[in-house]
Design a protein around this motif. Structure first.
Motif, PDB file in Angstrom:
ATOM      1  N   LYS A 143       0.834  -1.213   0.000  1.00  0.00           N
ATOM      2  CA  LYS A 143       0.000   0.000   0.000  1.00  0.00           C
ATOM      3  C   LYS A 143       0.870   1.266   0.000  1.00  0.00           C
ATOM      4  CE  LYS A 143      -3.789  -2.470   0.600  1.00  0.00           C
ATOM      5  NZ  LYS A 143      -4.744  -2.675  -0.504  1.00  0.00           N
ATOM      6  N   LEU A 236      -3.309   5.361   4.857  1.00  0.00           N
ATOM      7  CA  LEU A 236      -3.434   4.125   4.088  1.00  0.00           C
ATOM      8  C   LEU A 236      -4.873   3.898   3.614  1.00  0.00           C
ATOM      9  CD1 LEU A 236      -1.073   1.823   6.184  1.00  0.00           C
ATOM     10  CD2 LEU A 236      -0.621   2.784   3.927  1.00  0.00           C
ATOM     11  N   SER A 240      -5.922   3.622  -0.271  1.00  0.00           N
ATOM     12  CA  SER A 240      -6.630   2.442  -0.788  1.00  0.00           C
ATOM     13  C   SER A 240      -7.924   2.851  -1.488  1.00  0.00           C
ATOM     14  CB  SER A 240      -6.943   1.469   0.349  1.00  0.00           C
ATOM     15  OG  SER A 240      -5.747   0.981   0.913  1.00  0.00           O
ATOM     16  N   ASN A 289     -10.697   0.004  -0.456  1.00  0.00           N
ATOM     17  CA  ASN A 289     -10.480  -0.142  -1.893  1.00  0.00           C
ATOM     18  C   ASN A 289     -11.809  -0.450  -2.595  1.00  0.00           C
ATOM     19  OD1 ASN A 289     -10.003  -2.110  -4.307  1.00  0.00           O
ATOM     20  ND2 ASN A 289      -8.073  -1.020  -4.089  1.00  0.00           N
TER      21      ASN A 289
END
Length: 301
Positions: A143, A236, A240, A289
């Motif tokens: 990531k 993060l 994502s 995601n």
């Protein structure tokens, strides 16, 4: 023997202090015999003293360094400008917050020529600016677009040759690849407040889909700086989500069906109960995601 021409391209935006270090690493590269190398810095609308830093770095460097100013903000604009600005046989890209090892260019070129590759990515090793939190283990490094060197070096090279292992912080292209497969899509790529990433992944996927040869060069190594602000769950998650959106806009194949969301939600809860924060966060990012992908699908519609 014919001379091979190589351009090392560095897109940069308002990172004068970091790009100085990157340029120092490029200036001390071991360039093989029969290779004529130069360095092109694409100043992507910088408002700090980037221009002065590049001029200063160029004065002491053994290889020619020059700067071009690209006013349209965005990584794809900067990369495509580099392609347009040079007539070299090969174009290698390195990020403005990465340091090249001495043999980086030689190893990447060697792999590409021996294996007749249209494009190749090398190893990107994390350089932590401070010790990473305990939960930020190797399964999450993808990531951050960095590799777990131990895992890659203990497995056959073929296992590293996967799309999710290819990062644009360390990539080489044959010039002919852009003529055959096209350049970076300018509707993708990180721009200021627009975090939609994935312009590099989309191009790599396009090269592979159209019969191009692409590989991984494990001995072509760069070290990528990871600042503290990237070592957070919030960062993060955003990353994502943005990558999911990019996947939707790029029209790339994916596994974003509803059962994926449910599965990752369950796994996240189980890992959290077991006291395994690295796995819990991994599945949380898979959920982010998923949500980014469907948000992108809605916008694209």
């Amino acid at each position: 023997a014919l001379t091979v021409k190589l351009t090392i391209a560095i897109p940069t935006h308002n990172r004068a202090a970091l790009v100085r270090e990157t340029l120092a690493s490029i200036a001390s590269l071991a360039i093989p015999a029969g290779v004529e190398a130069d360095c092109l810095v694409i100043d992507n609308g910088s408002t700090d003293d980037t221009a002065a830093v590049i001029d200063e770095s160029a004065r002491g460097a053994a290889l020619a360094m020059r700067r071009v100013f690209e006013p349209r903000l965005g990584s794809s604009f900067a990369r495509n400008r580099a392609v347009d600005e040079t007539a070299s046989d090969f174009i290698f890209f390195i990020d403005d917050d990465a340091l090249a090892e001495r043999d980086w260019a030689a190893e990447l070129l060697d792999d590409m020529r021996q294996r007749e590759l249209d494009a190749a990515c090398g190893m990107v090793i994390p350089q932590w600016s401070s010790p990473p939190p305990k939960w930020l283990g190797p399964s999450l490094w993808v990531k951050l677009a960095v590799h777990d060197r131990r895992t890659i070096e203990s497995a056959p090279t073929s296992s590293a040759e996967r799309l999710d292992n290819y990062f644009s912080a360390n990539v080489g292209f044959k010039r002919s690849a852009f003529a055959r497969f096209g350049k970076f899509r300018e509707d993708l790529g990180v721009v200021g407040g627009n975090p939609i990433s994935g312009e590099d992944t989309e191009l790599f996927a396009r090269i592979l889909a159209h019969g191009g040869a692409m590989g991984f060069a494990p001995r072509a190594i760069v070290h990528h700086l990871i600042p503290p602000e990237r070592m957070t769950r919030a960062y993060l998650r955003r990353k994502s989500f943005a990558f999911g959106m990019g996947t939707a806009f790029a029209g790339l194949q994916n596994h974003n069906r509803l059962d994926k969301l449910v599965r990752n939600g369950v796994r996240m809860a189980v890992a959290a109960m077991r006291g395994d924060p690295e796995r819990a966060i991994y599945h949380e990012l898979e959920c982010a995601n998923f949500l980014g992908y469907w948000r992108g699908r809605l916008i694209a519609r």
